[in-house]
Design an enzyme around this catalytic site. Structure first.
Site, mmCIF file in Angstrom:
data_model
loop_
_atom_site.group_PDB
_atom_site.id
_atom_site.type_symbol
_atom_site.label_atom_id
_atom_site.label_comp_id
_atom_site.label_asym_id
_atom_site.label_seq_id
_atom_site.Cartn_x
_atom_site.Cartn_y
_atom_site.Cartn_z
ATOM 1 C CD GLU A 131 -3.193 -0.943 0.137
ATOM 2 O OE1 GLU A 131 -2.939 0.123 -0.426
ATOM 3 O OE2 GLU A 131 -3.901 -2.008 0.086
ATOM 4 C CB CYS B 100 -6.331 -3.222 6.462
ATOM 5 S SG CYS B 100 -6.657 -5.070 6.580
ATOM 6 C CG HIS C 163 -4.550 -5.048 1.443
ATOM 7 N ND1 HIS C 163 -4.957 -3.579 1.743
ATOM 8 C CD2 HIS C 163 -5.375 -5.682 2.580
ATOM 9 C CE1 HIS C 163 -5.665 -3.336 2.803
ATOM 10 N NE2 HIS C 163 -6.053 -4.528 3.381
#
Length: 213
Positions: free
Chosen positions: A78, A141, A165
């Site tokens: 991310e 998350c 992820h």
């Protein structure tokens, strides 16, 4: 170098979380770095509290949190986390914050300071589908990614931190037609390669990793 890597317990009616199972599988030493593993609850606030307790205990150089993103085709580091909890479902203790700031005194967003493009390149070069993601969602998350980066910016300024992820594994999509999945061994290998890239790259590489939309 010490690397703290965390994985969530199962949530949303699933009996397994590939993030946690993959974390369990990776070596405890990668490119000379000591890898410390931590299970965290899929619960707002408590997940962050557990990570901060571990940071205080072991003083890591790197903190990487791993989460499940059903529907993705590859392993996705991310880029950014936003200061917003907006839970579509309840967490594992029944909490469902909607449009709530994670930290009132935090920035609108924090960017990962991990070499995310180098991580993607290392995975792709070794046959693991991977790409940069530009949204970590608004569930636990994103909450964890934002919260850890908030702590890094406010308190633990020498730590590098970010989030990855991972997709469902095949057993999770048996009754989810046309939903992508990835073998758990490939997910674990992707995490191992990501840590390798972190150890070997103090700064990220310059290469295309964006998206049109």
């Amino acid at each position: 170098m010490k690397v703290l890597i965390t994985g969530f317990d199962p949530f949303g009616g699933e009996s397994i979380n590939p993030a946690l199972e993959a974390v369990k599988m990776i070596p405890e030493n990668i490119e000379g770095a000591q890898v410390i593993k931590l299970e965290i609850p899929t619960v707002f606030r408590k997940s962050l509290e557990k990570i901060e307790e571990k940071i205080e205990e072991i003083n890591p150089d790197v903190v990487i949190s791993i989460g499940q993103a059903g529907g993705r085709f590859g392993v996705t580091p991310e880029r950014v986390a936003i200061n917003m909890d907006d839970a579509r479902i309840e967490d594992n203790e029944g909490n469902q914050p909607i449009d709530i700031s994670i930290y009132e005194d935090g920035e609108s967003a924090y960017f990962s300071n991990l070499p995310i493009k180098a991580m993607v390149k290392e995975m792709v070069d070794n046959g693991i589908p991977a790409s940069v993601s530009n949204t970590a969602g608004t569930f636990v998350c994103n909450h964890v990614m934002y919260g850890v980066l908030y702590l890094v910016n406010k308190k633990y300024k020498n730590i590098r931190a970010g989030f990855i992820h991972v997709p469902y594994i095949p057993a999770q999509v048996v009754n989810k037609p046309n939903t992508p999945s990835m073998a758990i061994n490939d997910i674990a290998k992707g995490l191992e390669l990501s840590i390798k890239a972190i150890v070997l790259n103090d700064n990220d590489i310059k290469t295309v990793g964006g998206a049109v939309c």
